[in-house]
Scaffold this motif. Structure first.
Motif, PDB file in Angstrom:
ATOM      1  N   UNK A  66      44.907  89.900 -44.278  1.00 55.12           N
ATOM      2  CA  UNK A  66      43.759  89.535 -43.507  1.00 55.12           C
ATOM      3  C   UNK A  66      43.298  88.134 -43.966  1.00 55.12           C
ATOM      4  N   UNK A  67      43.163  87.926 -45.233  1.00 55.91           N
ATOM      5  CA  UNK A  67      42.878  86.965 -45.868  1.00 55.91           C
ATOM      6  C   UNK A  67      43.582  85.847 -45.782  1.00 55.91           C
ATOM      7  N   UNK A  68      44.816  86.127 -46.046  1.00 54.88           N
ATOM      8  CA  UNK A  68      46.019  84.979 -45.625  1.00 54.88           C
ATOM      9  C   UNK A  68      46.070  84.235 -44.155  1.00 54.88           C
ATOM     10  N   UNK A  69      45.774  85.498 -43.318  1.00 57.71           N
ATOM     11  CA  UNK A  69      45.854  85.076 -41.855  1.00 57.71           C
ATOM     12  C   UNK A  69      44.613  84.183 -41.464  1.00 57.71           C
ATOM     13  N   UNK A  70      43.459  84.575 -42.172  1.00 56.84           N
ATOM     14  CA  UNK A  70      42.183  83.609 -41.744  1.00 56.84           C
ATOM     15  C   UNK A  70      42.362  82.559 -42.473  1.00 56.84           C
ATOM     16  N   UNK A  71      43.112  82.396 -43.677  1.00 60.12           N
ATOM     17  CA  UNK A  71      43.048  80.962 -44.263  1.00 60.12           C
ATOM     18  C   UNK A  71      44.201  80.128 -43.408  1.00 60.12           C
ATOM     19  N   UNK A  72      45.209  80.713 -42.870  1.00 59.03           N
ATOM     20  CA  UNK A  72      46.098  79.848 -42.121  1.00 59.03           C
ATOM     21  C   UNK A  72      45.264  79.295 -40.741  1.00 59.03           C
ATOM     22  N   UNK A  87      42.339  78.755 -40.745  1.00 60.52           N
ATOM     23  CA  UNK A  87      41.354  77.595 -41.230  1.00 60.52           C
ATOM     24  C   UNK A  87      42.079  76.208 -41.479  1.00 60.52           C
ATOM     25  N   UNK A  88      43.295  76.751 -42.073  1.00 60.12           N
ATOM     26  CA  UNK A  88      44.090  75.273 -42.209  1.00 60.12           C
ATOM     27  C   UNK A  88      44.708  74.628 -40.991  1.00 60.12           C
ATOM     28  N   UNK A  89      45.223  75.526 -39.954  1.00 60.92           N
ATOM     29  CA  UNK A  89      45.332  75.038 -38.625  1.00 60.92           C
ATOM     30  C   UNK A  89      44.233  74.110 -37.891  1.00 60.92           C
ATOM     31  N   UNK A  90      43.121  74.637 -38.225  1.00 57.19           N
ATOM     32  CA  UNK A  90      41.858  74.133 -37.564  1.00 57.19           C
ATOM     33  C   UNK A  90      41.528  72.706 -38.423  1.00 57.19           C
ATOM     34  N   UNK A  91      41.718  72.604 -39.669  1.00 59.99           N
ATOM     35  CA  UNK A  91      41.481  71.342 -40.504  1.00 59.99           C
ATOM     36  C   UNK A  91      42.640  70.346 -40.168  1.00 59.99           C
ATOM     37  N   UNK A  92      43.860  70.702 -39.688  1.00 64.42           N
ATOM     38  CA  UNK A  92      44.673  69.816 -39.260  1.00 64.42           C
ATOM     39  C   UNK A  92      44.509  69.296 -38.021  1.00 64.42           C
ATOM     40  N   UNK A  93      44.117  70.199 -36.944  1.00 65.14           N
ATOM     41  CA  UNK A  93      43.571  69.749 -35.522  1.00 65.14           C
ATOM     42  C   UNK A  93      42.444  68.760 -35.745  1.00 65.14           C
ATOM     43  N   UNK A  94      41.299  69.205 -36.493  1.00 60.29           N
ATOM     44  CA  UNK A  94      40.298  68.266 -36.785  1.00 60.29           C
ATOM     45  C   UNK A  94      40.923  66.950 -37.231  1.00 60.29           C
ATOM     46  N   UNK A  95      41.771  66.705 -38.070  1.00 63.91           N
ATOM     47  CA  UNK A  95      42.372  65.404 -38.520  1.00 63.91           C
ATOM     48  C   UNK A  95      42.951  64.634 -37.356  1.00 63.91           C
ATOM     49  N   UNK A 145      35.613  81.423 -39.961  1.00 66.13           N
ATOM     50  CA  UNK A 145      36.064  82.563 -39.969  1.00 66.13           C
ATOM     51  C   UNK A 145      35.334  83.674 -40.883  1.00 66.13           C
ATOM     52  N   UNK A 146      34.003  83.521 -40.909  1.00 60.45           N
ATOM     53  CA  UNK A 146      32.982  84.482 -41.714  1.00 60.45           C
ATOM     54  C   UNK A 146      32.917  84.321 -42.990  1.00 60.45           C
ATOM     55  N   UNK A 147      33.766  83.283 -43.563  1.00 63.54           N
ATOM     56  CA  UNK A 147      33.897  83.339 -45.152  1.00 63.54           C
ATOM     57  C   UNK A 147      33.836  81.810 -45.447  1.00 63.54           C
ATOM     58  N   UNK A 148      33.719  81.638 -46.870  1.00 63.83           N
ATOM     59  CA  UNK A 148      33.470  80.343 -47.376  1.00 63.83           C
ATOM     60  C   UNK A 148      35.025  79.651 -47.810  1.00 63.83           C
ATOM     61  N   UNK A 149      35.424  78.810 -47.545  1.00 63.72           N
ATOM     62  CA  UNK A 149      36.877  78.373 -48.046  1.00 63.72           C
ATOM     63  C   UNK A 149      36.656  76.855 -48.914  1.00 63.72           C
ATOM     64  N   UNK A 150      37.801  76.869 -49.760  1.00 64.39           N
ATOM     65  CA  UNK A 150      37.765  75.442 -50.262  1.00 64.39           C
ATOM     66  C   UNK A 150      39.271  74.924 -49.540  1.00 64.39           C
ATOM     67  N   UNK A 157      52.005  62.116 -44.919  1.00 59.43           N
ATOM     68  CA  UNK A 157      52.107  63.538 -45.054  1.00 59.43           C
ATOM     69  C   UNK A 157      50.953  64.030 -45.625  1.00 59.43           C
ATOM     70  N   UNK A 158      50.200  65.129 -45.179  1.00 57.88           N
ATOM     71  CA  UNK A 158      49.191  65.588 -45.885  1.00 57.88           C
ATOM     72  C   UNK A 158      49.288  67.380 -45.893  1.00 57.88           C
ATOM     73  N   UNK A 159      49.233  67.474 -47.188  1.00 61.36           N
ATOM     74  CA  UNK A 159      49.481  69.325 -47.541  1.00 61.36           C
ATOM     75  C   UNK A 159      47.768  69.557 -47.518  1.00 61.36           C
ATOM     76  N   UNK A 160      47.588  70.413 -46.626  1.00 66.40           N
ATOM     77  CA  UNK A 160      46.074  71.292 -46.518  1.00 66.40           C
ATOM     78  C   UNK A 160      46.272  72.528 -47.141  1.00 66.40           C
ATOM     79  N   UNK A 161      45.661  72.646 -48.282  1.00 64.45           N
ATOM     80  CA  UNK A 161      45.696  74.101 -49.186  1.00 64.45           C
ATOM     81  C   UNK A 161      44.416  74.549 -49.009  1.00 64.45           C
TER      82      UNK A 161
END
Length: 157
Positions: A59-65, A67-75, A93-98, A113-117
């Motif tokens: 669940x955490x990995x799915x939500x993190x993915x 968040x990563x897709x949303x960050x890429x879309x924002x860029x 997604x109801x959590x805090x993320x770095x 090339x941008x790596x979003x972690x």
């Protein structure tokens, strides 16, 4: 016919003449049954705990993915041209993320090339990265031009 009925009645023992061994289980039999039940209960508990843990990790990995897709879309939507690495903390997604964005050069200066972690933040502590994605950003102000693939290492001159 009376002989038959007589043999049936003489073959049966009265309930009071049964020995204690025939009435129920011994203490040892009960203890063995409880020991087997305890082993099965412990195994079931460990299996369910492992299952719940793996569900939480997925669940955490799915939500993190997400968040990563949303960050890429924002860029892409904001047409952001990154020239330096960026780290930010967001609540999604109801959590805090770095979110750590690492910029590197691509084949041409018009692309980056941008790596979003993405790492979850739990109780104020940043946990290890659970997912990352790579995206290519283009600079709309710079012409991409043509690529000379012959000059790329391994190509024919």
């Amino acid at each position: 016919m009376t002989v038959f009925s007589k043999s049936l009645t003489t073959g049966a023992k009265p309930a009071s003449s049964m020995s204690k061994r025939e009435k129920g289980f011994t203490l040892i039999e009960v203890m063995v049954a409880l020991a087997i039940l305890a082993v099965v209960a412990v195994a079931a508990s460990r299996a369910s705990s492992a299952y719940l843990s793996s569900v939480d990790v997925l669940r955490t990995r799915t939500l993190a993915h997400f968040v990563a897709q949303n960050a890429a879309a924002d860029l892409r939507i904001q047409d952001t041209w990154l020239t330096a690495n960026r780290t930010q903390t967001i609540n999604a997604q109801g959590r805090d993320w770095q979110v750590v964005m690492t910029v590197s050069d691509a084949i041409t200066p018009a692309l980056k090339k941008v790596n979003i972690a993405i790492a979850p933040i739990i109780e104020g502590q940043t946990r290890p990265v659970v997912t990352d994605i790579d995206v290519l950003l283009s600079n709309s102000k710079q012409e991409i031009g043509s690529l000379d693939l012959g000059s790329v290492e391994g190509g024919n001159p």
